[in-house]
Design a protein around this motif. Structure first.
Motif, PDB file in Angstrom:
ATOM      1  N   LEU A  39      29.684  33.939  28.675  1.00  0.00           N
ATOM      2  CA  LEU A  39      29.139  35.213  29.140  1.00  0.00           C
ATOM      3  C   LEU A  39      27.702  34.916  29.531  1.00  0.00           C
ATOM      4  O   LEU A  39      26.877  34.570  28.672  1.00  0.00           O
ATOM      5  N   LEU A  40      27.386  35.011  30.807  1.00  0.00           N
ATOM      6  CA  LEU A  40      26.137  34.488  31.356  1.00  0.00           C
ATOM      7  C   LEU A  40      25.330  35.579  32.038  1.00  0.00           C
ATOM      8  O   LEU A  40      25.788  36.169  33.021  1.00  0.00           O
ATOM      9  N   ASP A  41      24.137  35.838  31.520  1.00  0.00           N
ATOM     10  CA  ASP A  41      23.240  36.813  32.144  1.00  0.00           C
ATOM     11  C   ASP A  41      22.704  36.238  33.445  1.00  0.00           C
ATOM     12  O   ASP A  41      22.423  35.040  33.545  1.00  0.00           O
ATOM     13  N   TYR A  42      22.542  37.100  34.431  1.00  0.00           N
ATOM     14  CA  TYR A  42      22.015  36.661  35.722  1.00  0.00           C
ATOM     15  C   TYR A  42      20.521  36.349  35.639  1.00  0.00           C
ATOM     16  O   TYR A  42      20.064  35.339  36.144  1.00  0.00           O
ATOM     17  N   MET A  43      19.749  37.222  34.992  1.00  0.00           N
ATOM     18  CA  MET A  43      18.296  37.060  34.951  1.00  0.00           C
ATOM     19  C   MET A  43      17.894  36.225  33.743  1.00  0.00           C
ATOM     20  O   MET A  43      17.824  36.724  32.622  1.00  0.00           O
ATOM     21  N   LEU A  44      17.650  34.960  33.983  1.00  0.00           N
ATOM     22  CA  LEU A  44      17.194  34.035  32.948  1.00  0.00           C
ATOM     23  C   LEU A  44      15.871  33.430  33.382  1.00  0.00           C
ATOM     24  O   LEU A  44      15.601  33.313  34.584  1.00  0.00           O
ATOM     25  N   PRO A  45      15.031  33.009  32.438  1.00  0.00           N
ATOM     26  CA  PRO A  45      13.786  32.355  32.818  1.00  0.00           C
ATOM     27  C   PRO A  45      14.061  30.979  33.428  1.00  0.00           C
ATOM     28  O   PRO A  45      15.015  30.311  33.049  1.00  0.00           O
ATOM     29  N   ALA A  46      13.256  30.596  34.382  1.00  0.00           N
ATOM     30  CA  ALA A  46      13.293  29.277  35.036  1.00  0.00           C
ATOM     31  C   ALA A  46      14.507  29.110  35.949  1.00  0.00           C
ATOM     32  O   ALA A  46      14.357  28.963  37.154  1.00  0.00           O
ATOM     33  N   ILE A  47      15.694  29.105  35.417  1.00  0.00           N
ATOM     34  CA  ILE A  47      16.913  28.923  36.211  1.00  0.00           C
ATOM     35  C   ILE A  47      17.753  30.186  36.060  1.00  0.00           C
ATOM     36  O   ILE A  47      18.103  30.553  34.941  1.00  0.00           O
ATOM     37  N   ASP A  48      18.075  30.856  37.182  1.00  0.00           N
ATOM     38  CA  ASP A  48      18.852  32.086  37.047  1.00  0.00           C
ATOM     39  C   ASP A  48      20.331  31.783  36.794  1.00  0.00           C
ATOM     40  O   ASP A  48      20.781  30.643  36.891  1.00  0.00           O
ATOM     41  N   GLY A  49      21.062  32.814  36.435  1.00  0.00           N
ATOM     42  CA  GLY A  49      22.460  32.669  36.052  1.00  0.00           C
ATOM     43  C   GLY A  49      23.345  32.079  37.141  1.00  0.00           C
ATOM     44  O   GLY A  49      24.268  31.315  36.845  1.00  0.00           O
ATOM     45  N   LEU A  50      23.085  32.430  38.399  1.00  0.00           N
ATOM     46  CA  LEU A  50      23.923  31.880  39.469  1.00  0.00           C
ATOM     47  C   LEU A  50      23.669  30.389  39.657  1.00  0.00           C
ATOM     48  O   LEU A  50      24.609  29.630  39.929  1.00  0.00           O
ATOM     49  N   GLN A  51      22.426  29.961  39.495  1.00  0.00           N
ATOM     50  CA  GLN A  51      22.138  28.524  39.574  1.00  0.00           C
ATOM     51  C   GLN A  51      22.839  27.789  38.435  1.00  0.00           C
ATOM     52  O   GLN A  51      23.436  26.729  38.654  1.00  0.00           O
ATOM     53  N   LEU A  52      22.765  28.344  37.238  1.00  0.00           N
ATOM     54  CA  LEU A  52      23.446  27.728  36.102  1.00  0.00           C
ATOM     55  C   LEU A  52      24.953  27.721  36.324  1.00  0.00           C
ATOM     56  O   LEU A  52      25.624  26.726  36.040  1.00  0.00           O
TER      57      LEU A  52
END
Length: 122
Positions: free
Chosen positions: A51-64
């Motif tokens: 379960l992956l949040d889109y707004m993350l610090p440094a690398i956003d969820g879509l990049q991850l």
């Protein structure tokens, strides 16, 4: 072996709410507060799903998500977001998301999507 899910969100309150809800249903839960922490957990003990949040610090969820897809193309990933942009769900799906959940989360919808994407707890 229990169905193990990884929650990736930089908001500890969201992580705790999701952890409590899913553990009460029988899932084993790991939590990561950043993309880097998530990568370390995934590589160490591959979860059943993320379960992956889109707004993350440094690398956003879509990049991850794109990085996860390269290394683990069959690992189910559900994006969680407050992003109400018209085409966001289509972009997330194109990046490899199995489903998209919009905040605020509805408990019933969360349970339905988790069961659909990751299977029932074991």
């Amino acid at each position: 072996m229990p169905t193990r899910l990884l929650i990736v969100d930089d908001d500890p309150d969201i992580c705790e709410i999701l952890r409590d809800r899913l553990e009460s249903q029988g899932y084993a839960i790991d939590v990561a507060g950043s993309a880097l922490q998530a990568i370390l957990i995934i590589d160490k003990s591959l979860p059943t799903g993320i379960l992956l949040d889109y707004m993350l610090p440094a690398i956003d969820g879509l990049q991850l998500l794109r990085e996860v897809r390269k290394a683990y193309p069959l690992l189910p990933v559900v994006i969680i977001t407050a992003n109400k942009e018209e085409h966001f769900a289509a972009r997330a799906t194109a990046a490899g998301a199995d489903a998209v959940l919009f905040k605020p989360l509805c408990g019933e919808e969360l349970t339905q999507v988790v069961h659909q994407c990751f299977g029932p707890p074991s």
